[in-house]
Design an enzyme around this catalytic site. Structure first.
Site, mmCIF file in Angstrom:
data_model
loop_
_atom_site.group_PDB
_atom_site.id
_atom_site.type_symbol
_atom_site.label_atom_id
_atom_site.label_comp_id
_atom_site.label_asym_id
_atom_site.label_seq_id
_atom_site.Cartn_x
_atom_site.Cartn_y
_atom_site.Cartn_z
ATOM 1 N N GLU A 1 54.002 28.184 -32.600
ATOM 2 C CA GLU A 1 52.785 27.368 -32.772
ATOM 3 C C GLU A 1 51.530 28.231 -32.653
ATOM 4 O O GLU A 1 50.506 27.954 -33.265
ATOM 5 C CB GLU A 1 52.712 26.282 -31.683
ATOM 6 C CG GLU A 1 53.746 25.188 -31.793
ATOM 7 C CD GLU A 1 53.734 24.263 -30.571
ATOM 8 O OE1 GLU A 1 54.033 23.081 -30.745
ATOM 9 O OE2 GLU A 1 53.442 24.711 -29.451
ATOM 10 N N ASP B 1 56.006 15.645 -37.363
ATOM 11 C CA ASP B 1 57.051 14.656 -37.669
ATOM 12 C C ASP B 1 56.534 13.253 -37.401
ATOM 13 O O ASP B 1 55.641 13.060 -36.576
ATOM 14 C CB ASP B 1 58.301 14.921 -36.808
ATOM 15 C CG ASP B 1 57.961 15.013 -35.338
ATOM 16 O OD1 ASP B 1 57.613 16.127 -34.880
ATOM 17 O OD2 ASP B 1 57.992 13.976 -34.653
HETATM 18 N N1 ADE Z 1 56.388 18.025 -30.766
HETATM 19 C C1 ADE Z 1 56.458 17.907 -32.095
HETATM 20 N N2 ADE Z 1 56.979 16.708 -32.450
HETATM 21 C C2 ADE Z 1 57.244 16.048 -31.293
HETATM 22 C C3 ADE Z 1 57.787 14.786 -30.985
HETATM 23 N N3 ADE Z 1 58.170 13.944 -31.933
HETATM 24 N N4 ADE Z 1 57.905 14.452 -29.685
HETATM 25 C C4 ADE Z 1 57.519 15.302 -28.711
HETATM 26 N N5 ADE Z 1 57.017 16.507 -28.944
HETATM 27 C C5 ADE Z 1 56.858 16.890 -30.222
#
Ligand code: ADE
Length: 241
Positions: free
Chosen positions: A16, A202
């Site tokens: 990241e 996501d």
């Molecule tokens: N980091 C990236 N996506 C995530 C998610 N869905 N839940 C927790 N941390 C995350």
């Protein structure tokens, strides 16, 4: 005493952080403090001295130390070492269809960050479990830089249970991550303002399994995160936060 020319930037995963390290030519300084795995990078973004900490790799499993445990420690050790005037937490996160989130969108945490997986059904402890840590008032930054705004909720799992979703909704959460609340807690304890910057990898309530979608979009989201984090830091430096 805090140093007004110095921001502490906390990021969990090296993948990241690499785009902002490269973009801003931040220099690798070394491990922050033995025996911990926390890695220190340093440099300038506009006029601002930025000390970036990433949590480093687990000695046992060899993977990035994501989650609240290592982030609490890195934030505390960083704040002690650099006396920053502001603690910024940049990372990737899950978004939600109910907030029309799209992959690559960047959010600023406001007005609070909290936990969604600390369920303590005892009088008074319920609220303590959630935490509700106030953030820096990011409304003007979001408006001027075209960023999204909302409550970040934190848990120690990448996936989720039905109960997590229920509690995220109850707290009006629009961003799900694994570090924000722990970092904001340390910042609040020390009386230092907290800024959370999260780019979406996501869609939690979408149709693709979180882990697949996260891996698919990590590079794109981390690139966007670097761009937006640099813009936010420049804005804060120019506006004397
Ligand atoms: N980091 C990236 N996506 C995530 C998610 N869905 N839940 C927790 N941390 C995350």
């Amino acid at each position: 005493m805090t140093n007004p020319e110095n921001f502490l930037l906390i990021m969990a995963m090296l993948d990241e952080a690499l785009p902002i390290i490269n973009k801003q030519n931040l220099q690798y300084i070394g491990k922050l403090k033995n025996p911990f795995t926390i890695e220190h990078y340093s440099g300038k973004i506009e006029s601002m001295q930025v000390n970036l900490l990433v949590n480093g790799k687990c000695n046992v499993y060899g993977v990035d130390q994501i989650g609240t445990q290592a982030s609490t420690l890195s934030t505390y050790l960083g704040a002690e070492a650099f006396k920053p005037s502001l603690i910024i937490n940049a990372g990737t996160a899950g978004g939600f269809l109910w907030d029309k989130a799209k992959i690559g969108d960047t959010y600023l945490g406001y007005p609070k960050v909290c936990y969604h997986d600390r369920r303590i059904n005892l009088p008074g402890f319920k609220e303590y479990g959630f935490g509700y840590f106030p953030t820096y008032d990011c409304r003007t930054i979001a408006k001027e830089l075209g960023l999204r705004l909302g409550v970040i909720t934190t848990g120690n799992s990448l996936d989720f249970t039905d109960k997590d979703i229920e509690l995220i909704k109850e707290n009006r959460g629009v961003v799900k991550d694994m570090e924000a609340a722990s970092i904001a807690w340390v910042a609040n304890q020390l009386g230092i303002a907290y800024v959370g910057i999260k780019t979406i990898t996501d869609i939690v309530d979408g149709s693709i399994p979180t882990e697949d979608e996260f891996i698919m979009n990590l590079k794109l989201a981390s690139h966007n995160l670097a761009e937006k984090t640099a813009e936010v830091i420049s804005w804060l430096a120019a506006n004397k936060h």
